[in-house]
Write a protein that holds these residues in place. Structure first.
Motif, PDB file in Angstrom:
ATOM      1  N   SER A   1       0.864  -1.167   0.000  1.00 21.78           N
ATOM      2  CA  SER A   1       0.000   0.000   0.000  1.00 21.78           C
ATOM      3  C   SER A   1       0.907   1.225   0.000  1.00 21.78           C
ATOM      4  O   SER A   1       0.904   2.032  -0.928  1.00 21.78           O
ATOM      5  CB  SER A   1      -0.902  -0.046   1.239  1.00 21.78           C
ATOM      6  N   SER A   2       1.728   1.372   1.043  1.00 20.63           N
ATOM      7  CA  SER A   2       2.671   2.497   1.109  1.00 20.63           C
ATOM      8  C   SER A   2       3.914   2.041   1.885  1.00 20.63           C
ATOM      9  O   SER A   2       3.781   1.413   2.939  1.00 20.63           O
ATOM     10  CB  SER A   2       1.998   3.663   1.823  1.00 20.63           C
ATOM     11  N   THR A   3       5.078   2.365   1.382  1.00 21.29           N
ATOM     12  CA  THR A   3       6.317   2.007   2.103  1.00 21.29           C
ATOM     13  C   THR A   3       6.380   2.741   3.446  1.00 21.29           C
ATOM     14  O   THR A   3       7.028   2.268   4.375  1.00 21.29           O
ATOM     15  CB  THR A   3       7.577   2.343   1.274  1.00 21.29           C
TER      16      THR A   3
ATOM     17  N   GLY B   1       0.105   4.897  -2.400  1.00 25.95           N
ATOM     18  CA  GLY B   1       1.229   5.824  -2.152  1.00 25.95           C
ATOM     19  C   GLY B   1       0.705   7.149  -1.591  1.00 25.95           C
ATOM     20  O   GLY B   1      -0.283   7.680  -2.085  1.00 25.95           O
ATOM     21  N   LYS B   2       1.409   7.656  -0.571  1.00 26.35           N
ATOM     22  CA  LYS B   2       0.920   8.853   0.121  1.00 26.35           C
ATOM     23  C   LYS B   2       1.740  10.082  -0.256  1.00 26.35           C
ATOM     24  O   LYS B   2       2.959  10.053  -0.235  1.00 26.35           O
ATOM     25  CB  LYS B   2       1.044   8.656   1.644  1.00 26.35           C
ATOM     26  N   GLY B   3       1.029  11.177  -0.552  1.00 26.36           N
ATOM     27  CA  GLY B   3       1.680  12.474  -0.685  1.00 26.36           C
ATOM     28  C   GLY B   3       1.457  13.241   0.608  1.00 26.36           C
ATOM     29  O   GLY B   3       1.064  12.670   1.622  1.00 26.36           O
TER      30      GLY B   3
ATOM     31  N   GLY C   1      -2.654  14.383   2.886  1.00 23.96           N
ATOM     32  CA  GLY C   1      -3.676  13.417   2.459  1.00 23.96           C
ATOM     33  C   GLY C   1      -3.747  13.218   0.955  1.00 23.96           C
ATOM     34  O   GLY C   1      -4.652  12.543   0.459  1.00 23.96           O
ATOM     35  N   ARG C   2      -2.809  13.808   0.207  1.00 20.34           N
ATOM     36  CA  ARG C   2      -2.852  13.622  -1.244  1.00 20.34           C
ATOM     37  C   ARG C   2      -2.267  12.259  -1.609  1.00 20.34           C
ATOM     38  O   ARG C   2      -1.620  11.612  -0.797  1.00 20.34           O
ATOM     39  CB  ARG C   2      -2.065  14.737  -1.933  1.00 20.34           C
ATOM     40  N   ALA C   3      -2.515  11.832  -2.858  1.00 19.18           N
ATOM     41  CA  ALA C   3      -2.017  10.508  -3.295  1.00 19.18           C
ATOM     42  C   ALA C   3      -0.736  10.683  -4.095  1.00 19.18           C
ATOM     43  O   ALA C   3      -0.527  11.715  -4.744  1.00 19.18           O
ATOM     44  CB  ALA C   3      -3.076   9.836  -4.156  1.00 19.18           C
TER      45      ALA C   3
HETATM   46  P1  BTX Z   1       2.775  16.174  -2.571  1.00 17.67           P
HETATM   47  O1  BTX Z   1       1.559  16.328  -1.755  1.00 17.67           O
HETATM   48  O2  BTX Z   1       3.746  17.295  -2.684  1.00 17.67           O
HETATM   49  O3  BTX Z   1       2.430  15.737  -4.041  1.00 17.67           O
HETATM   50  C1  BTX Z   1       1.250  15.036  -4.361  1.00 17.67           C
HETATM   51  C2  BTX Z   1       0.688  15.639  -5.629  1.00 17.67           C
HETATM   52  O4  BTX Z   1       1.627  15.489  -6.699  1.00 17.67           O
HETATM   53  C3  BTX Z   1      -0.582  14.931  -6.077  1.00 17.67           C
HETATM   54  O5  BTX Z   1      -1.724  15.567  -5.583  1.00 17.67           O
HETATM   55  C4  BTX Z   1      -0.496  15.012  -7.610  1.00 17.67           C
HETATM   56  O6  BTX Z   1      -0.953  16.269  -8.079  1.00 17.67           O
HETATM   57  C5  BTX Z   1       1.000  14.989  -7.877  1.00 17.67           C
HETATM   58  N1  BTX Z   1       1.517  13.629  -8.115  1.00 17.67           N
HETATM   59  C6  BTX Z   1       1.058  12.436  -7.670  1.00 17.67           C
HETATM   60  N2  BTX Z   1       1.861  11.440  -8.056  1.00 17.67           N
HETATM   61  C7  BTX Z   1       2.864  11.998  -8.776  1.00 17.67           C
HETATM   62  C8  BTX Z   1       3.992  11.490  -9.433  1.00 17.67           C
HETATM   63  N3  BTX Z   1       4.315  10.186  -9.458  1.00 17.67           N
HETATM   64  N4  BTX Z   1       4.793  12.385 -10.082  1.00 17.67           N
HETATM   65  C9  BTX Z   1       4.537  13.696 -10.081  1.00 17.67           C
HETATM   66  N5  BTX Z   1       3.469  14.236  -9.474  1.00 17.67           N
HETATM   67  C10 BTX Z   1       2.639  13.399  -8.816  1.00 17.67           C
HETATM   68  C11 BTX Z   1       4.799  14.603  -2.264  1.00 17.67           C
HETATM   69  O7  BTX Z   1       3.492  14.915  -1.947  1.00 17.67           O
HETATM   70  C12 BTX Z   1       5.282  13.468  -1.391  1.00 17.67           C
HETATM   71  C13 BTX Z   1       5.281  12.144  -2.100  1.00 17.67           C
HETATM   72  C14 BTX Z   1       6.047  11.090  -1.351  1.00 17.67           C
HETATM   73  C15 BTX Z   1       5.975   9.769  -2.036  1.00 17.67           C
HETATM   74  C16 BTX Z   1       6.823   8.738  -1.361  1.00 17.67           C
HETATM   75  S1  BTX Z   1       6.973   7.294  -2.296  1.00 17.67           S
HETATM   76  C17 BTX Z   1       7.640   6.440  -0.982  1.00 17.67           C
HETATM   77  C18 BTX Z   1       6.904   6.885   0.260  1.00 17.67           C
HETATM   78  N6  BTX Z   1       5.730   6.092   0.479  1.00 17.67           N
HETATM   79  C19 BTX Z   1       4.607   6.803   0.352  1.00 17.67           C
HETATM   80  O8  BTX Z   1       3.450   6.342   0.487  1.00 17.67           O
HETATM   81  N7  BTX Z   1       4.911   8.071   0.087  1.00 17.67           N
HETATM   82  C20 BTX Z   1       6.337   8.282   0.017  1.00 17.67           C
END
Ligand code: BTX
Length: 319
Positions: A89-91, A117-119, A122-124
């Motif tokens: 689900s998420s690392t 995957g979590k942003g 609460g974003r994805a």
């Molecule tokens: P953030 O909230 O800055 O960015 C999320 C936003 O970026 C989304 O709402 C979407 O608009 C856009 N987005 C989503 N997926 C992608 C993508 N693959 N490439 C570019 N834009 C995207 C940033 O959040 C933090 C992300 C952390 C992700 C890592 S992956 C390993 C770890 N596990 C997990 O669940 N999250 C972190």
């Protein structure tokens, strides 16, 4: 042992390494060497075996399992313990659980795919299979909890330097922590923590990097990019990850020894937001002005046309 074997074969790229040399180096029998070679083949490696010459690698699949990450890793503790999963689900969730179980500092959780995957906020985070680096790093710094956000900025600098060392590509930081390549989002960083009010137990830094995606879903196709789209060829994920972990460890040591100032200066040097006129769209309205820099906590300092300095905690930035 398999990552040591892989390392040995990779060190001799294209040349044969004898079964005898391998068994001596690994301290195991020739039969055990053969079994490890078969396992590598099953994982997708093409290996040639020739009588009296030994083995050589002909084709290396673009994998990101523990073996690939550890073979050639030049760190002391970041990434020395790797937990690899095919699909999660998420690392972040796994890293939180491991952190509670008190694993070693520097433990990395990495997955080939995240379905949840979590942003931030609460974003994805879109994390399709076999294309990106979806990883969470567990740290145990002895710093007050208020300083934890500094580690997000440190991670951004490490990622930029690591990507540059592995691919030659130059990325920028857009405050607060977007990493952009030619203006498009390449990396997302999410920092979470387990702490008491006055003590950190663990900081979990989640890093998502688009590496070999050729296209993106409609919602993000205008704003997202990947390393391979820029390079015009596939990029080896393990090399990028190793390079980032090596940069991270160096910067983290510097941070623990000399504090945040040197990291802050590096961050500002990579940030497109700093030293220019910007508009910060906050929940209470837009403020236009000159971005002067960041504070020790990563808060953006914006000077408006009347000379008033605004502290921006959360906003969308337009240039
Ligand atoms: P953030 O909230 O800055 O960015 C999320 C936003 O970026 C989304 O709402 C979407 O608009 C856009 N987005 C989503 N997926 C992608 C993508 N693959 N490439 C570019 N834009 C995207 C940033 O959040 C933090 C992300 C952390 C992700 C890592 S992956 C390993 C770890 N596990 C997990 O669940 N999250 C972190």
């Amino acid at each position: 042992m398999r990552s040591e074997l892989l390392q040995m074969l990779l060190d001799h790229q294209g040349n044969f390494v004898s079964g005898e040399a391998i068994s001596q180096h690994l301290g195991c029998s020739r039969t055990a060497v053969w079994k490890h070679i078969e396992e590598l083949r099953k994982a997708g490696y093409k290996l040639e075996a020739a009588p009296r010459k030994g083995y050589r690698i002909i084709h290396q699949p673009n994998l990101l399992t523990e073996n690939e990450i550890k073979a050639g890793l030049k760190t002391n503790y970041i990434g020395k313990h790797v937990v690899y999963e095919k699909s999660v689900s998420s690392t972040q969730e796994i890293a939180h659980r491991l952190a509670r179980e008190k694993v070693a500092e520097g433990t990395i959780v990495v997955a080939d795919e995240q379905v949840g995957g979590k942003g931030r906020l609460g974003r994805a985070w879109f994390s399709p299979i076999g294309t990106g680096i979806w990883m969470s790093m567990i740290l145990k710094p002895k710093i007050p909890p208020q300083r934890a956000p500094q580690l997000t900025l440190l991670a951004a600098v490490a990622v930029i330097r690591g990507i540059h060392a592995a691919t030659g590509l130059h990325c920028d930081i857009k405050w607060p922590n977007d990493i952009l390549l030619k203006g498009k989002k390449l990396v997302g960083i999410l920092t979470e923590m387990q702490a008491d009010p006055d003590q950190i137990h663990s900081v979990i830094i989640g890093i998502g990097i688009n590496v070999n995606q050729k296209n993106f879903p409609d919602e993000i196709k205008e704003i997202a990019t990947s390393l391979s789209l820029e390079k015009g060829e596939d990029v080896n994920r393990a090399l990028v990850m190793q390079s980032i972990m090596a940069e991270f460890e160096q910067l983290y040591e510097l941070f623990l020894k000399d504090g945040f100032l040197p990291i802050k200066q590096m961050w500002e040097a990579h940030a497109t937001t700093i030293g220019r006129r910007i508009t910060a769209r906050t929940v209470s309205g837009a403020i236009e002005g000159f971005a002067k820099g960041i504070t020790e906590d990563g808060v953006l300092l914006l000077e408006d046309d009347f000379g008033t300095i605004h502290k921006i905690y959360s906003a969308d930035i337009d240039f």
